[in-house]
Design an enzyme around this catalytic site. Structure first.
Site, PDB file in Angstrom:
ATOM      1  N   ASP A 177      14.688  68.724  41.677  1.00  0.00           N
ATOM      2  CA  ASP A 177      15.737  68.280  42.604  1.00  0.00           C
ATOM      3  C   ASP A 177      15.171  67.475  43.769  1.00  0.00           C
ATOM      4  O   ASP A 177      15.840  67.276  44.786  1.00  0.00           O
ATOM      5  CB  ASP A 177      16.479  69.498  43.176  1.00  0.00           C
ATOM      6  CG  ASP A 177      17.470  70.101  42.198  1.00  0.00           C
ATOM      7  OD1 ASP A 177      17.609  69.551  41.091  1.00  0.00           O
ATOM      8  OD2 ASP A 177      18.087  71.130  42.530  1.00  0.00           O
TER       9      ASP A 177
ATOM     10  N   ASP B  40      18.316  85.521  42.642  1.00  0.00           N
ATOM     11  CA  ASP B  40      17.599  86.410  41.727  1.00  0.00           C
ATOM     12  C   ASP B  40      18.084  87.853  41.845  1.00  0.00           C
ATOM     13  O   ASP B  40      18.322  88.532  40.845  1.00  0.00           O
ATOM     14  CB  ASP B  40      16.091  86.321  41.977  1.00  0.00           C
ATOM     15  CG  ASP B  40      15.719  86.382  43.461  1.00  0.00           C
ATOM     16  OD1 ASP B  40      16.620  86.546  44.310  1.00  0.00           O
ATOM     17  OD2 ASP B  40      14.522  86.256  43.780  1.00  0.00           O
TER      18      ASP B  40
END
Length: 496
Positions: free
Chosen positions: A93, A241
């Site tokens: 990105d 996560d």
């Protein structure tokens, strides 16, 4: 008296919550010690039979990692696994010149016959979670290994982790983080100390009894089916996560934690980088507490003890708020103690909660001993490490409390990556890193003022009472002074 009793109430509640957290840590220590004696009889794939070797996709989510991309890609290219069963996705990105250098490195690796893709997005929607989700849509593997840019898995890493997926109930295999620059500075030693406690006592202690643990964002493998079954990656918290880990375990997927498989990584060497990492982790923890608490409490499949450990796990970062409140209120409490004689019994009772610090001391000694070994000399070294860690952790308490409050109050913020350094030359070469945050936060000024506040706390020990002072809180105020002074000075000079 209303103000005094309000201070006493908040102070007492904070101490009790810290004590409850300490008891949970003590329980995890018992679990950890028992688990160390058990043999691992997990069923595994037999990789001597090629038909049992599953297809694996390695995902490398990166964003503006100019200094470490070459090291990362060269290391990943050394991973040992049948090439026809492996692909690598560089989920890039980036918005800077690292795009070109990464593309060139990817081409070199592809020319070696390795299936590697350089995947670019037109926006950072969902940040890391968004990149992982988009990569998953085209991933060939049944299992997804994830590494952040500063991680350097050993060549046999997949052979040590993937075989555990022979058990169809296992959704994640997580490994322990190592630290390639543990001894670089006091800051890296303190970070390593805290992470080692998490990756030994906490992860083993929870996992060994079937309590919820978390995939740590990197250095682990997911079963693709588990990701989809749990609802896929979501970018509505800063710790995607932890979020997906809880959703997966609420769906009855099992996690396998491998404490003996170490994955080396780089610790932040400058305090502004550590600050951004700490802020993201602590705010994300609070966000996930808000998101997951009701689901955990109302789950009909979870034992009561697992629910308690899960709630305390989600409240990990919120302990900084309790520590900060105890610290701030301890000086008024010193004066209240010596002003109101009728509260003497209360203060005798509250002194019991010093036991929390003793519990932490005992728990972390077992962590330290497992890494460095035991003996008298190591124990003396541990004492210094423990009090250094405790002091600096308290010095971060204002910063982390702000992060926690933002998380609980629902204030959204951008996913701020932690700058990586790859220091191979001079010790101060970090100063040329273009990603270091240059603007000084107003919080740093407050931390400097808090250092002076605790100087006043130490001075107060000499002037309160009629018996020549009250020094019961003096060591606590000294540690707070050291912690806030360290954080303040390091934050000032990291701008040099």
């Amino acid at each position: 008296m209303i103000i005094e009793y309000t201070i006493i109430l908040i102070y007492s509640i904070s101490l009790i919550l810290i004590f409850m957290y300490a008891l949970a840590q003590l329980n995890l220590l018992f679990n950890y010690l028992k688990a160390r004696k058990k043999l691992d009889n997990s069923e595994k794939f037999d990789f001597s039979h090629p038909e049992e070797i599953p297809f694996v996709t390695i995902q490398l989510p990166v964003y503006n990692e100019l200094y470490v991309m070459e090291r990362l890609l060269q290391n990943i290219a050394l991973i040992e696994y049948p090439r026809e069963k492996l692909e690598i996705q560089v989920l890039d990105d980036s918005t800077d010149e690292s795009i070109e250098t990464t593309a060139a490195q990817v081409k070199i690796i592809r020319d070696l016959g390795i299936d590697i893709q350089h995947i670019r997005r037109t926006n950072r929607q969902g940040f890391k979670a968004g990149a992982l989700k988009e990569g998953l849509e085209i991933a060939k593997g049944d299992f997804i290994a994830i590494f952040d840019a500063d991680f350097l898995p050993n060549p046999d890493w997949l052979y040590k982790t993937v075989p555990y997926f022979k058990n169809p109930k296992i959704g994640v295999v997580q490994t322990r983080w190592g630290h390639i620059n543990r001894n670089y500075s006091t800051l890296t030693k303190v970070q390593a100390f805290a992470l080692d406690a998490h990756f030994t006592l906490e992860q083993v202690g929870r996992n060994s009894k079937g309590h919820f643990i978390n995939f740590n964002g990197t250095a682990g493998v997911w079963r693709k089916e588990c990701i989809y079954d749990a609802g896929n990656w979501e970018g509505d918290t800063l710790t995607e996560d932890l979020d997906l880990s809880y959703r997966a375990q609420l769906k009855n997927w099992k996690f396998k934690y491998l404490v003996n498989v170490e994955t080396p990584a780089e610790l932040p060497v400058v305090i502004s980088a550590a600050r951004s990492q700490q802020f993201r982790w602590n705010k994300g923890g609070a966000e996930n507490f808000q998101k997951m608490t009701k689901r955990v409490i109302t789950s009909k499949n979870l034992p009561f003890k697992t629910k308690i450990h899960s709630l305390l796990h989600l409240l990990n970062s919120s302990m900084f708020t309790c520590i900060f409140l105890v610290a701030i209120l301890s000086i008024p409490m010193l004066y209240i103690k010596n002003e109101y004689a009728h509260l003497k019994v209360y203060f005798y009772v509250m002194s019991f909660f010093v036991l929390s610090s003793i519990i932490f001391f005992i728990c972390y000694w077992h962590m330290f001993k497992s890494i460095y070994g035991g003996g008298f000399v190591k124990f003396i070294k541990y004492i210094g490490s423990f009090f250094t860690f405790f002091s600096i952790a308290m010095g971060f308490s204002l910063h982390n409390t702000i992060a926690v409050l933002e998380g609980h109050l629902g204030k959204k913020s951008e996913f701020v990556r932690t700058p990586k350094f790859n220091l191979t030359g001079l010790k101060d070469s970090w100063k040329t890193n273009k990603y270091i945050k240059k603007k000084l936060s107003f919080n740093v000024v407050l931390e400097g003022l808090l250092a002076l506040y605790f100087v006043f706390g130490m001075y107060s020990a000499f002037i309160v009472g009629d018996q020549g002072g009250d020094f019961g809180l003096f060591p606590f105020h000294f540690m707070l002074f050291v912690g806030f002074t360290y954080v303040f000075i390091k934050s000032i000079f990291s701008k040099a």
